[in-house]
Design an enzyme around this catalytic site. Structure first.
Site: not given
Length: 331
Positions: A241-243
């Site tokens: 979920l970093r993006a």
């Protein structure tokens, strides 16, 4: 001001790079900018130009052969044991606080060093621990890493840690090349006069960065923005979920830089490429059913389709001499 610094606002045909650098300057927690491309594409020029726009105007360069101690700093253990206090010698991370940390050929650094860099760039805090003694200090800086892909790649795990990525390329447009060269020659001929010509734009952009930083905390994200971010990240098949988080932060920084009243889907669209360029994963296209073909007597006889089989062809027939069993000969 350094008279040898090319003005940021005078960069020609570098809009994606300029936007990515400005977003990281407004919100360093985005996690830095990775700039990849061949030599001579203004990567280092842009980094120095950005540093000049920031309040501290500070640019710290990480040398290629730097050690861990040079990067994070050192603790004097003997002094701590003797005097009971921590004596800290600052490293490059401390010196880059509120400025720009520039890392050329980041792909050639040892992976653990790059990992530490990215950790601090995202958190804004550097922690040094030695023999049970620790020290922490603020280290909020804009991380700019550059690399030439021909000299090696970064591991995917490290690529993902960079907030934004911009891919530079050689310019083969004659008109654009001429504009770039004319601008550079004008600067080299009379740097002072060239900088004076761009002074108003530089001052205005510096004030814009300062105002955008102050406005960040006032922004929120509505459901439409969240939905578009999720949709884009799913389409790119990103890991984790970093993006999503980086895209939201980048869209917020762009809204603040634009002086907008709220973050919109348009802001998301404008930052998506820089967020996803180094995270997008190629996936195999779904397999398709083979095209139907006319049935043959062979198919009908077998009761099922043997797709791709070649029809039977006659082959040469050789007469084989019959050999009688041994027992028959004896009889």
């Amino acid at each position: 001001m350094n008279q040898n610094t090319f003005p940021f606002t005078a960069l020609v045909a570098q809009a994606p790079l300029q936007q990515a650098l400005l977003l990281a300057a407004v919100d360093p927690s985005i996690g830095g900018v990775l700039v990849s491309g061949p030599r001579g594409t203004a990567k280092s020029t842009a980094a120095r130009a950005l540093a000049e726009l920031l309040p501290e105007g500070k640019l710290v360069t990480l040398p290629l052969g730097a050690s861990e101690e040079q990067l994070i700093g050192t603790l004097d253990i003997q002094s701590a044991l003797r005097d009971g206090g921590v004596k800290f010698s600052p490293g490059l991370l401390a010196k880059a606080h509120l400025g720009v940390l520039y890392v050329d050929e980041v792909n050639l650094l040892p992976n653990p060093l790059v990992d530490q860099l990215l950790d601090v760039a995202a958190s804004g805090v550097n922690i040094i621990e030695r023999d049970g003694i620790s020290h922490r200090h603020d280290a909020r800086f804009v991380l700019i890493g550059t690399m030439n892909p021909e000299e090696g790649e970064l591991r995917p795990q490290l690529l993902d840690r960079f907030g934004l990525a911009v891919e530079m390329s050689n310019c083969f447009d004659a008109g654009v090349r001429q504009r770039i060269v004319k601008s550079r020659l004008a600067f080299d001929t009379d740097p002072e006069e060239f900088r004076v010509r761009h002074e108003g734009e530089q001052t205005s952009l510096g004030q814009c960065i300062h105002a955008a930083r102050a406005a960040l905390s006032s922004f929120d994200f509505d459901d439409a923005v969240h939905a578009r971010v999720s949709e884009l990240c799913i389409e790119a098949h990103v890991d984790g979920l970093r993006a999503d988080i980086v895209m939201l932060r980048a869209a917020r920084a762009l809204a603040a830089l634009d002086g907008a009243s709220n973050v919109t889907v348009m802001h998301v669209e404008r930052v998506a490429d820089a967020v996803l360029k180094h995270r997008r994963r190629e996936t195999e296209s779904p397999s398709r059913e083979p095209a139907a073909r006319e049935s043959t007597p062979h198919d009908a006889g077998s009761g099922e389709s043997d797709w791709g089989a070649m029809p039977p062809e006659p082959t040469g027939i050789a007469k084989v001499k019959q050999v009688r069993p041994l027992a028959a000969k004896k009889a």
